[in-house]
Write a protein that holds these residues in place. Sequence first.
Motif, short mmCIF file in Angstrom:
data_model
loop_
_atom_site.label_atom_id
_atom_site.label_comp_id
_atom_site.label_asym_id
_atom_site.label_seq_id
_atom_site.Cartn_x
_atom_site.Cartn_y
_atom_site.Cartn_z
N ASP A 82 43.62 -16.56 -51.33
CA ASP A 82 43.95 -17.82 -50.70
C ASP A 82 44.31 -17.52 -49.26
OD1 ASP A 82 43.63 -19.56 -52.89
OD2 ASP A 82 45.48 -18.78 -53.75
N VAL A 83 43.49 -17.98 -48.33
CA VAL A 83 43.71 -17.62 -46.94
C VAL A 83 45.02 -18.23 -46.44
CG1 VAL A 83 42.80 -17.85 -44.61
CG2 VAL A 83 41.26 -17.41 -46.51
N GLY A 84 45.84 -17.40 -45.81
CA GLY A 84 47.12 -17.85 -45.31
C GLY A 84 48.09 -18.19 -46.42
N ASP A 85 47.76 -17.79 -47.63
CA ASP A 85 48.61 -18.03 -48.80
C ASP A 85 48.81 -19.52 -49.10
OD1 ASP A 85 49.48 -16.53 -50.78
OD2 ASP A 85 51.46 -16.07 -49.99
N TRP A 86 47.87 -20.33 -48.68
CA TRP A 86 47.91 -21.74 -49.05
C TRP A 86 47.24 -21.90 -50.40
CZ3 TRP A 86 49.52 -25.91 -45.79
CH2 TRP A 86 50.01 -25.50 -44.54
N ALA A 87 47.84 -22.72 -51.26
CA ALA A 87 47.29 -22.87 -52.60
C ALA A 87 45.87 -23.44 -52.54
CB ALA A 87 48.18 -23.78 -53.41
N ALA A 88 45.07 -23.04 -53.54
CA ALA A 88 43.62 -23.18 -53.45
C ALA A 88 43.07 -24.55 -53.04
CB ALA A 88 43.00 -22.74 -54.76
N PRO A 89 43.35 -25.64 -53.70
CA PRO A 89 42.55 -26.81 -53.31
C PRO A 89 42.91 -27.33 -51.93
CG PRO A 89 43.88 -27.26 -55.27
CD PRO A 89 44.32 -25.96 -54.74
N VAL A 90 44.09 -27.02 -51.42
CA VAL A 90 44.45 -27.48 -50.09
C VAL A 90 43.99 -26.47 -49.05
CG1 VAL A 90 46.36 -28.07 -48.58
CG2 VAL A 90 46.42 -28.73 -50.97
N GLY A 91 44.34 -25.22 -49.25
CA GLY A 91 43.91 -24.19 -48.31
C GLY A 91 42.49 -23.75 -48.60
N ILE A 92 42.00 -22.89 -47.71
CA ILE A 92 40.66 -22.33 -47.90
C ILE A 92 40.81 -21.06 -48.72
CG2 ILE A 92 38.80 -21.16 -46.68
CD1 ILE A 92 39.37 -23.11 -44.38
N ASN A 93 39.86 -20.78 -49.58
CA ASN A 93 39.93 -19.51 -50.29
C ASN A 93 38.61 -18.76 -50.21
OD1 ASN A 93 38.69 -21.38 -51.82
ND2 ASN A 93 39.50 -20.66 -53.76
N LEU A 94 38.73 -17.45 -50.31
CA LEU A 94 37.54 -16.60 -50.33
C LEU A 94 37.42 -16.02 -51.74
CD1 LEU A 94 37.96 -14.62 -47.00
CD2 LEU A 94 36.56 -16.60 -47.42
N VAL A 95 36.22 -16.07 -52.29
CA VAL A 95 36.01 -15.60 -53.64
C VAL A 95 34.88 -14.57 -53.63
CG1 VAL A 95 35.51 -16.27 -55.99
CG2 VAL A 95 36.57 -17.90 -54.46
N ALA A 96 35.16 -13.41 -54.20
CA ALA A 96 34.09 -12.42 -54.37
C ALA A 96 33.80 -12.31 -55.86
CB ALA A 96 34.52 -11.08 -53.81
N ASP A 97 32.77 -13.00 -56.32
CA ASP A 97 32.35 -12.76 -57.70
C ASP A 97 31.11 -11.87 -57.66
OD1 ASP A 97 30.51 -14.50 -56.78
OD2 ASP A 97 30.42 -15.73 -58.59
N ARG A 98 30.49 -11.65 -58.80
CA ARG A 98 29.38 -10.67 -58.84
C ARG A 98 28.27 -11.06 -57.88
NH1 ARG A 98 30.09 -11.21 -64.61
NH2 ARG A 98 31.43 -9.53 -65.36
N LEU A 99 27.91 -12.35 -57.88
CA LEU A 99 26.80 -12.80 -57.03
C LEU A 99 27.13 -12.55 -55.56
CD1 LEU A 99 24.17 -14.36 -56.56
CD2 LEU A 99 25.46 -16.46 -56.71
N SER A 100 28.32 -12.99 -55.12
CA SER A 100 28.68 -12.81 -53.71
C SER A 100 28.73 -11.34 -53.35
CB SER A 100 30.06 -13.39 -53.41
OG SER A 100 30.23 -14.62 -54.01
N ALA A 101 29.35 -10.53 -54.22
CA ALA A 101 29.52 -9.12 -53.90
C ALA A 101 28.17 -8.41 -53.80
CB ALA A 101 30.38 -8.44 -54.96
N LEU A 102 27.24 -8.78 -54.67
CA LEU A 102 25.91 -8.15 -54.62
C LEU A 102 25.21 -8.53 -53.32
CD1 LEU A 102 23.79 -6.49 -56.11
CD2 LEU A 102 22.90 -8.60 -57.02
N MET A 103 25.20 -9.84 -53.00
CA MET A 103 24.57 -10.29 -51.76
C MET A 103 25.20 -9.57 -50.56
SD MET A 103 22.35 -12.66 -52.38
CE MET A 103 21.85 -11.76 -53.80
N LEU A 104 26.53 -9.47 -50.60
CA LEU A 104 27.26 -8.88 -49.50
C LEU A 104 26.89 -7.41 -49.32
CD1 LEU A 104 29.31 -10.13 -47.68
CD2 LEU A 104 31.09 -9.21 -49.11
#
Lengths: 160, 531
Positions: free
Chosen positions: B62-84
């Motif tokens: 959770d970017v800036g430690d703001w809770a997920a639906p209000v703040g922005i969050n970054l997620v690395a799941d298998r698909l993102s990590a592979l692409m990355l």
Amino acid sequence: MIDMAPNLVLVVTIAVMFTVGVYLVLERSLSRVLIGIILLGNGANLLFLVAGGRAGRPPIVGLEPEGQMSDPLPQAMVLTAIVITLGMTAFLLAMAYRSWQLNRHDEVQDDVEDRRIARLAAIDLRAVQDADTEESGQSLDEEAEEARDETDDRREGGPS
Amino acid sequence: MTDLSWLVPLPVVIPLFSAGLTLALYRRPRVQPIVSVSALTLVLLASVALLVLADDGPLVVDVGDWAAPVGINLVADRLSALMLSISSAVTLCVLLYSLAQGRDDDEESAPISIYHPTYLVLTAGVANAFLSGDLFNIYVGFEILLAASFVLITLGGTRDRIRAGTIYVVVALLSSVLFLVALASIYAATGTMNLAQLAIRLPEIDPGVRLVLQVLLLLAFAVKAAVFPLSSWLPDSYPTAPAPVTAVFAGLLTKVGVYAIIRTQTLLFPDGRLDDVLMWVALATMLVGILGAVAQDDIKRLLSFTLVSHIGFMVFGIALSSDAGWTAAIYYVAHHITVQTALFLVVGLVERVGGSTSLTRLGGLAKATPVLAVLFFVPAMNLAGIPPMSGFLGKLGLLQAGVQAGTGLSYVLVVGSVVTSLLTLYALVKAWNKAFWQSPSDQPRPVGMPFGMVGPAAALVVVGLVLTFAGGPLYSYTHRAADALRTRTPYIYAVLPDGQRGEGESAEAADEADAVAPDPTPSATVGGDGS
């Protein structure tokens, strides 16, 4: 549950901006396209305001009762979008100017290579000349005939 | 397990920071490359670490430690990590290649001082789009990479590049406006931008509205991914840019669009109501693209058209909406990024040695530079899908998935993909014959190929081959990724552990949210309580 009925004035404004924007984007001159893109972008920004629901009091906790605040999230997003559009507009403007510097006009030009290929297709020419099979420019029959009649006189103009 | 989620923002933060650093160092052309190479190396390491870690479940920040639906969050799941991981390997290779080119060539085709910051911003934008767990942040990622790509495609500001760049910029901006409209409509309908929360809320809204939102998003992404009939800007604009720029664009930018399509289709709109339309679109993309490639006599344009046509394969896999289809599609994306980039880098070498990219004028390169011939031949055959290379594995997976689906339409697509593969082979063999075997019209200039350029190109060719040899593990990885995409719950629970809120700090807000939680409609309090 909040009142999500859109403001009619905003909706009409958005419609007008999108109409004019689409018309301008279809123009040939890059500066008109630029104005069209600005209009479209701002129309989208207004759409965000509509998406935020009814306008309300400033969203500052402790200052206003929470039920009457307007939704700050779309406003934050609109700000981001405005800044991005500003940067893109500046770039497009620079590009239009560069195009004018180079060509004395800022028309968006056709894909030259594509036009060449299309023209070749229109007069049914090969896009690629096959150096090893097409250099003689004669048909297979002629070639075969020539190969058979070695003793005869060469046809005029036939390549050796 | 120690908490390693601090790794997640690194692929975005490191390049952005180094971009600022290289910009400040614009008077030191010797220091700039060191900064950017080490930055991208770190990004590659972080991405590979994420690739390993994400296999145990998505990592969320959770970017800036703001809770997920209000703040922005970054997620690395298998698909993102592979692409990355694939994309950071590719960007590093291309950067090394361009450095060598810059050392040997004149200023016009070479990286000027603005090249390094822009290139780093581009990689940051790509990483941001891959990692983002927030739809609006994906938009921001797109804009970051687009702004950088505008600068790169008009590098030097020559007449040709301005002409091609104009079309590219205008089309990209239009697709951004479409994306914005889609975002505004989605916010109006659901009151959130968070992907995980959208996945919960979208099924609750009116199906008609949902369809409109899906179409809007697909249109915006299809322009970026160059899906027919929204693809005609690509073959016009890519070939005029410098070789490394074209290579990285061809490899990455369209794939970011494909990634966005995969993400939204699987997570947000799992009911697959547009699958039949996507199938037809995929077929048209494959065939129109490859027929365009057959007609070309410029090798860069030819490759641009094959790029468009092979996007069709990925769309086909996505449209199948099955485990097998998505597995193959993800594998195909990974394969295609490396192969297409490698081909464009090799063509940059061909242009250097042969002095042209026109197939009519090139010739005799096989005899003049055997190394180059091998470097072209391997990825070319890989692209065409000759067994046993990775292109074959990807295509085989797609065909199997198509046959498994067993509908009439999927059989049409299976036939279409085979025809497209054969035509790809034809187009590439034609290019091979012309450029490498045809007797040269004039003697090729004796130009040496610097190792700095051959090395990275060869490295990418080898990565393509590694994808083949590691085909088994990789394919099972993409299978697990596809499986997680289908079930959707790992992603949603990773972001919103209790289905409502992320783990950031807004306990007070969480209490309020519990109070109003059952109300799925947008409410002013949900937006206003991020204190």
